[in-house]
Design an enzyme around this catalytic site. Structure first.
Site, PDB file in Angstrom:
ATOM      1  N   ARG A  79      38.709 -19.514  -3.965  1.00 39.43           N
ATOM      2  CA  ARG A  79      38.087 -20.850  -3.910  1.00 39.43           C
ATOM      3  C   ARG A  79      37.585 -21.101  -2.487  1.00 39.43           C
ATOM      4  O   ARG A  79      38.378 -21.104  -1.544  1.00 39.43           O
ATOM      5  CB  ARG A  79      39.110 -21.912  -4.292  1.00 39.43           C
ATOM      6  N   HIS A 192      49.590 -21.166 -11.788  1.00 40.96           N
ATOM      7  CA  HIS A 192      49.208 -20.743 -10.437  1.00 40.96           C
ATOM      8  C   HIS A 192      50.142 -19.649  -9.919  1.00 40.96           C
ATOM      9  O   HIS A 192      51.359 -19.802  -9.920  1.00 40.96           O
ATOM     10  CB  HIS A 192      49.250 -21.946  -9.491  1.00 40.96           C
TER      11      HIS A 192
END
Length: 216
Positions: A79, A192
């Protein structure tokens, strides 16, 4: 040839699909179906990028899960720092709550930081964090994890008591495979995982999410 700025150097990154062709990709931040409701800055293509080391580790996890009848579905991987800035600016803007009912119905938007769902500097920007779930090969459907991806709620904590035993077992199935492959889970989000021995523990990258970034 002039070297790129450190934060723009994608030489250690790969397209995850090239390393693990069996994965399914649904890159949520390229779409508008995410907790903000807009495509996120820095996402130029719906592809998953990550460090070469994380890709190799995920390949190990994918092979183990395939034997058990599951495929990996990836929602996000690398990201850009630009995207994280987009998150932060949204977080301090108190008027935009379009997606509240879908992603944070039980908490105040301003609490997303202190509760650990959004960070001013994300491990994803270091290139070895991955958000994912499982697909059942027999049905082609996502495995029931009790909550959807990016639901900012205590029920999304991996060991939450608010989900059923079967849903918790599904979470642990994913978690155990990822841990055996070298990843570490996150206490607030069942989806995650972060590579334990990450190659860039102190660097936060900002090249865009696109195939061109790693094939230049």
């Amino acid at each position: 040839m002039r070297k790129p700025e450190p934060e723009l150097d994608a030489s250690g990154f790969v397209l995850l699909g090239d390393f693990v062709p069996s994965i399914v990709q649904e890159i949520r931040y390229y779409s508008t179906y995410n907790f903000i409701g807009d495509r996120i800055d820095g996402y130029e293509e719906p592809v998953a990028l990550c460090s070469r080391e994380a890709a190799r580790a995920l390949k190990v996890a994918a092979a183990e899960l395939a034997v058990q009848g599951y495929r990996i579905k990836v929602f996000d991987a690398y990201r850009p720092a630009t995207a994280v800035k987009h998150f932060v600016l949204w977080g301090i803007e108190d008027t935009d709550q379009r997606m509240k009912q879908y992603f944070y119905p039980q908490i105040d938007k301003t609490d997303t930081f202190k509760l650990g769902y959004i960070a001013a500097r994300s491990s994803h920007s270091r290139g070895s964090a991955i958000d994912l779930t499982l697909l059942d090969m027999a049905t082609g459907k996502e495995v029931d994890m009790g909550t959807p991806f990016d639901l900012f709620d205590e029920s999304s904590h991996p060991t939450s008591a608010s989900v059923t035993d079967e849903q918790r077992e599904n979470r642990m199935l994913l978690q155990h495979a990822m841990v055996r492959a070298g990843f570490e889970p996150y206490e607030c989000e069942w989806w995650h995982f972060m590579l334990g021995d990450e190659p860039y523990p102190d660097r936060y990258f900002d090249f865009p999410v696109s195939a061109a970034s790693v094939r230049a």
